[in-house]
Motif scaffolding. Structure first.
Motif, PDB file in Angstrom:
ATOM      1  N   GLU A  35     -58.476  38.050 -98.073  1.00 57.40           N
ATOM      2  CA  GLU A  35     -58.820  38.944 -99.187  1.00 57.40           C
ATOM      3  C   GLU A  35     -57.839  38.735-100.357  1.00 57.40           C
ATOM      4  O   GLU A  35     -58.254  38.612-101.511  1.00 57.40           O
ATOM      5  CB  GLU A  35     -58.715  40.395 -98.697  1.00 57.40           C
ATOM      6  CG  GLU A  35     -59.847  41.311 -99.134  1.00 57.40           C
ATOM      7  CD  GLU A  35     -59.600  42.724 -98.608  1.00 57.40           C
ATOM      8  OE1 GLU A  35     -59.338  43.619 -99.424  1.00 57.40           O
ATOM      9  OE2 GLU A  35     -59.655  42.926 -97.365  1.00 57.40           O
ATOM     10  N   ALA A  36     -56.574  38.688-100.019  1.00 58.02           N
ATOM     11  CA  ALA A  36     -55.548  38.459-101.052  1.00 58.02           C
ATOM     12  C   ALA A  36     -55.661  37.036-101.608  1.00 58.02           C
ATOM     13  O   ALA A  36     -55.499  36.806-102.806  1.00 58.02           O
ATOM     14  CB  ALA A  36     -54.158  38.695-100.470  1.00 58.02           C
ATOM     15  N   TYR A  37     -55.952  36.096-100.729  1.00 60.08           N
ATOM     16  CA  TYR A  37     -56.131  34.696-101.137  1.00 60.08           C
ATOM     17  C   TYR A  37     -57.251  34.588-102.172  1.00 60.08           C
ATOM     18  O   TYR A  37     -57.122  33.902-103.189  1.00 60.08           O
ATOM     19  CB  TYR A  37     -56.463  33.851 -99.898  1.00 60.08           C
ATOM     20  CG  TYR A  37     -56.715  32.385-100.190  1.00 60.08           C
ATOM     21  CD1 TYR A  37     -55.664  31.464-100.166  1.00 60.08           C
ATOM     22  CD2 TYR A  37     -57.993  31.917-100.488  1.00 60.08           C
ATOM     23  CE1 TYR A  37     -55.886  30.127-100.433  1.00 60.08           C
ATOM     24  CE2 TYR A  37     -58.224  30.579-100.762  1.00 60.08           C
ATOM     25  CZ  TYR A  37     -57.162  29.686-100.730  1.00 60.08           C
ATOM     26  OH  TYR A  37     -57.388  28.352-101.007  1.00 60.08           O
ATOM     27  N   ASP A  38     -58.334  35.296-101.914  1.00 57.75           N
ATOM     28  CA  ASP A  38     -59.489  35.230-102.810  1.00 57.75           C
ATOM     29  C   ASP A  38     -59.202  35.839-104.188  1.00 57.75           C
ATOM     30  O   ASP A  38     -59.906  35.566-105.148  1.00 57.75           O
ATOM     31  CB  ASP A  38     -60.715  35.899-102.166  1.00 57.75           C
ATOM     32  CG  ASP A  38     -61.271  35.061-101.021  1.00 57.75           C
ATOM     33  OD1 ASP A  38     -61.003  33.832-101.010  1.00 57.75           O
ATOM     34  OD2 ASP A  38     -61.937  35.617-100.128  1.00 57.75           O
ATOM     35  N   ILE A  39     -58.174  36.658-104.263  1.00 58.91           N
ATOM     36  CA  ILE A  39     -57.777  37.216-105.566  1.00 58.91           C
ATOM     37  C   ILE A  39     -56.770  36.279-106.247  1.00 58.91           C
ATOM     38  O   ILE A  39     -56.330  36.519-107.358  1.00 58.91           O
ATOM     39  CB  ILE A  39     -57.164  38.627-105.375  1.00 58.91           C
ATOM     40  CG1 ILE A  39     -58.112  39.519-104.581  1.00 58.91           C
ATOM     41  CG2 ILE A  39     -56.864  39.291-106.708  1.00 58.91           C
ATOM     42  CD1 ILE A  39     -57.441  40.762-104.020  1.00 58.91           C
ATOM     43  N   GLY A  40     -56.372  35.224-105.532  1.00 59.22           N
ATOM     44  CA  GLY A  40     -55.507  34.237-106.184  1.00 59.22           C
ATOM     45  C   GLY A  40     -54.108  34.110-105.606  1.00 59.22           C
ATOM     46  O   GLY A  40     -53.312  33.298-106.060  1.00 59.22           O
TER      47      GLY A  40
END
Ligand SMILES: *Cc1c(COP(=O)(O)O)cnc(C)c1O
Length: 226
Positions: A35-40
């Protein structure tokens, strides 16, 4: 607050600063990290070797994994192929093992020396004197597959903000003195890893280049599940 809101909030706070955010994902499952990865977010911190290795296996390979917790020498080999930065070097013996595993993996492993600044019994790390002793030793100077890129410190867990500030300030001042005095091929001091969810604002004011933030991004950890 959602993970997304929390991360946006940190990005906003760190905009234009020299401080990098390390998202401390310990105890959280890969889905939450994704989830955090997908926000960058690409830089994550873990405190246990097994947990970090398991997450490394299943998550995208462009993540930079930082080991922030106490590291046992017999576990270095599991993270040596991929770890981006070890924050928690607390003995010469450990450093020698990291060097050995770096050699095996044909890489130079970036490390921080963890310095003991808290007025507490429970924290790992070197005293200022021990750091000087290590860097001055023949054994250290022979290590070619590690690079000391900075220092890490944890302040005392206290509500006394002045005490926290003083501890960070001492570390920063030690860092600057070292930087002036040390001239060794395997030491390139640039990072000062200090500051967690409870004290990162003070740490940034006192010159931190890396804040290690867990609960202020992901929420309270549930230790019972682990
Ligand atoms: C868990 C941990 C953090 C993050 O702690 P929070 O208070 O959740 O931000 C930072 N540094 C180390 C070494 C940790 O073990």
């Amino acid at each position: 607050m959602s993970i997304e809101t929390n991360i946006e909030c940190f990005k906003e706070k760190l905009k234009g600063s020299h401080t990098q955010l390390i998202a401390v994902s310990k105890t959280y499952p890969p889905e939450v990290i994704k989830e955090a990865y997908d926000i960058g977010i690409r830089v994550f911190g873990e405190n246990k070797v097994q947990e970090m290795t398991a997450k490394y296996e299943v998550l995208p390979k462009d993540i930079q994994w930082h080991l922030i917790g106490h590291l046992q020498t017999n576990k270095v080999k599991f993270i040596a192929p991929f770890v981006h930065l070890i924050h928690s070097i607390d003995s010469l013996k450990l450093l020698k093992e990291v060097n050995k595993q770096g050699e095996k993996n044909k890489r130079i492993i970036p490390c921080l020396l963890q310095v003991y600044i808290a007025k507490e019994e429970t924290k790992f790390g070197f005293t200022f004197e021990e750091v000087l002793e290590v860097l001055d030793s023949k054994e250290f100077k022979a290590l070619k597959n590690i690079s000391i890129v900075g220092l890490m410190g944890m302040a005392t867990f206290t509500a006394n903000k002045e005490q926290i500030r003083n501890e960070f300030r001492e570390l920063k001042s030690f860092f600057e003195n070292l930087n002036r005095e040390i001239n060794l091929p395997n030491v390139q001091l640039k990072e000062l890893s200090m500051g967690m969810s409870g004290d990162y604002e003070i740490a940034i004011e006192e010159g931190s280049t890396m804040i290690r933030i867990g609960s202020a991004i992901f929420g309270k950890r549930d230790y019972q599940i682990n």
